[in-house]
Design a protein around this motif. Structure first.
Motif, mmCIF file in Angstrom:
data_model
loop_
_atom_site.group_PDB
_atom_site.id
_atom_site.type_symbol
_atom_site.label_atom_id
_atom_site.label_comp_id
_atom_site.label_asym_id
_atom_site.label_seq_id
_atom_site.Cartn_x
_atom_site.Cartn_y
_atom_site.Cartn_z
ATOM 1 N N MET A 1 0.840 -1.213 0.000
ATOM 2 C CA MET A 1 0.000 0.000 0.000
ATOM 3 C C MET A 1 0.865 1.250 0.000
ATOM 4 S SD MET A 1 -3.209 -0.740 2.469
ATOM 5 C CE MET A 1 -3.880 -2.388 2.661
ATOM 6 N N ASP A 2 0.373 2.293 -0.684
ATOM 7 C CA ASP A 2 1.033 3.592 -0.714
ATOM 8 C C ASP A 2 0.112 4.620 -0.066
ATOM 9 O OD1 ASP A 2 3.110 2.453 -2.267
ATOM 10 O OD2 ASP A 2 1.882 2.709 -4.072
ATOM 11 N N LEU A 3 0.728 5.561 0.631
ATOM 12 C CA LEU A 3 -0.043 6.574 1.352
ATOM 13 C C LEU A 3 0.050 7.904 0.603
ATOM 14 C CD1 LEU A 3 -1.609 7.117 4.003
ATOM 15 C CD2 LEU A 3 0.588 7.716 5.048
ATOM 16 N N TYR A 4 -1.088 8.570 0.484
ATOM 17 C CA TYR A 4 -1.139 9.873 -0.188
ATOM 18 C C TYR A 4 -1.787 10.901 0.733
ATOM 19 C CZ TYR A 4 0.087 7.658 -4.583
ATOM 20 O OH TYR A 4 0.752 6.974 -5.575
ATOM 21 N N GLY A 5 -1.347 12.146 0.590
ATOM 22 C CA GLY A 5 -1.939 13.236 1.346
ATOM 23 C C GLY A 5 -2.754 14.125 0.419
ATOM 24 N N GLU B 1 -3.471 24.642 1.672
ATOM 25 C CA GLU B 1 -2.364 25.373 2.290
ATOM 26 C C GLU B 1 -1.751 24.543 3.403
ATOM 27 O OE1 GLU B 1 -3.820 29.228 3.275
ATOM 28 O OE2 GLU B 1 -3.986 29.800 1.165
ATOM 29 N N ARG B 2 -2.510 23.562 3.862
ATOM 30 C CA ARG B 2 -1.983 22.615 4.860
ATOM 31 C C ARG B 2 -2.644 21.254 4.592
ATOM 32 N NH1 ARG B 2 -4.626 22.707 10.484
ATOM 33 N NH2 ARG B 2 -6.828 22.698 9.977
ATOM 34 N N PRO B 3 -2.160 20.201 5.251
ATOM 35 C CA PRO B 3 -2.764 18.890 5.025
ATOM 36 C C PRO B 3 -4.249 18.866 5.409
ATOM 37 C CG PRO B 3 -0.605 18.645 6.017
ATOM 38 C CD PRO B 3 -0.935 20.117 6.070
ATOM 39 N N LEU B 4 -5.066 18.282 4.519
ATOM 40 C CA LEU B 4 -6.520 18.274 4.707
ATOM 41 C C LEU B 4 -7.088 16.863 4.826
ATOM 42 C CD1 LEU B 4 -7.361 20.814 1.834
ATOM 43 C CD2 LEU B 4 -7.188 21.336 4.275
ATOM 44 N N GLY B 5 -6.336 15.880 4.360
ATOM 45 C CA GLY B 5 -6.860 14.518 4.380
ATOM 46 C C GLY B 5 -5.831 13.520 3.890
ATOM 47 N N LEU B 6 -6.260 12.286 3.817
ATOM 48 C CA LEU B 6 -5.360 11.155 3.540
ATOM 49 C C LEU B 6 -6.080 10.070 2.764
ATOM 50 C CD1 LEU B 6 -4.437 10.372 7.222
ATOM 51 C CD2 LEU B 6 -2.723 11.010 5.542
ATOM 52 N N PHE B 7 -5.339 9.251 2.068
ATOM 53 C CA PHE B 7 -5.884 7.985 1.595
ATOM 54 C C PHE B 7 -4.736 7.035 1.280
ATOM 55 C CE2 PHE B 7 -5.597 10.733 -2.152
ATOM 56 C CZ PHE B 7 -4.990 9.930 -3.097
ATOM 57 N N ARG B 8 -5.082 5.768 1.142
ATOM 58 C CA ARG B 8 -4.117 4.752 0.726
ATOM 59 C C ARG B 8 -4.522 4.176 -0.623
ATOM 60 N NH1 ARG B 8 -3.135 0.658 5.849
ATOM 61 N NH2 ARG B 8 -1.829 2.015 7.130
ATOM 62 N N ILE B 9 -3.545 3.843 -1.425
ATOM 63 C CA ILE B 9 -3.767 3.063 -2.636
ATOM 64 C C ILE B 9 -3.207 1.664 -2.398
ATOM 65 C CG2 ILE B 9 -3.178 2.775 -5.085
ATOM 66 C CD1 ILE B 9 -5.162 5.045 -4.613
#
Ligand SMILES: CC(C)(COP(=O)(O)OP(=O)(O)OC[C@H]1O[C@@H](n2cnc3c(N)ncnc32)[C@H](O)[C@@H]1OP(=O)(O)O)[C@@H](O)C(=O)NCCC(=O)NCCS
Length: 157
Positions: free
Chosen positions: A45-49, A53-61
């Protein structure tokens, strides 16, 4: 208006900048604990942000998604898709999902499609995925811990 957002591959070194991302308990049952997305990241799995202007969320592929019975050969999976509670309802998920096909074609050029499961009790997420071009396959995934989930898919070719 769609917020200006970008989607960026993350590493363990990004965890502190994402520490503020939070979900109320009744949403964690669907999205998981945001902090956990960084920990125990399987090799497949790879993690994406999702960043403004700042981090708002996340997901994995998930690159090993096609081990699921419902998945098609070679397709990747979208998992742990989370928008910080304080940022929800402003089009962040819509903008991130709109950026997804181009990013996936670049980073996973052999994947014919992307699939996901979304809990039947999570109509907000279902709506966000549908708006972004995912189609309900009509199948139900029954092995999630929080009840039946719809299987949705979007072609990438
Ligand atoms: C689901 C989630 C990612 C949506 O993020 P968001 O940034 O608030 O979504 P957006 O503002 O971009 O909305 C995108 C679309 O989904 C709809 N939507 C989003 N949340 C909704 C809700 N709770 N109820 C109804 N529709 C909703 C929006 O109305 C919009 O559709 P529209 O363009 O027709 O108005 C966010 O609520 C979240 O992180 N939830 C907790 C974790 C989770 O459930 N993840 C999904 C796991 S499968």
């Amino acid at each position: 208006m769609t917020p200006a957002i970008r989607v960026r591959r993350l590493g363990a070194e990004d965890a502190p900048a994402y520490a503020h991302i939070a979900l109320p308990e009744d949403q964690e049952v669907f999205g998981g604990k945001p902090g956990a997305a960084f920990h125990d990241l399987p090799e497949t799995m790879d993690l994406y942000g999702i960043e403004g202007e700042r981090p708002l969320g996340l997901f994995r592929i998930d690159r090993a998604y096609d081990q699921h019975d419902f998945a098609q050969a070679g397709e990747v999976g979208l998992r742990y898709f989370i928008v910080d509670h304080a940022e929800q309802g402003r089009g962040v998920a819509g903008a991130a999902l709109a950026a997804l096909p181009e990013m996936l074609r670049r980073d996973y050029p052999n994947a014919p499609s992307i699939a996901l499961t979304v809990n039947c009790r999570n109509p907000g997420a279902y709506r966000a995925y549908e708006r972004a071009g995912f189609t309900d396959t009509g199948e139900l995934y029954l092995h999630g811990g929080a009840g039946p989930q719809h299987v949705m898919r979007m072609a990438l070719s």
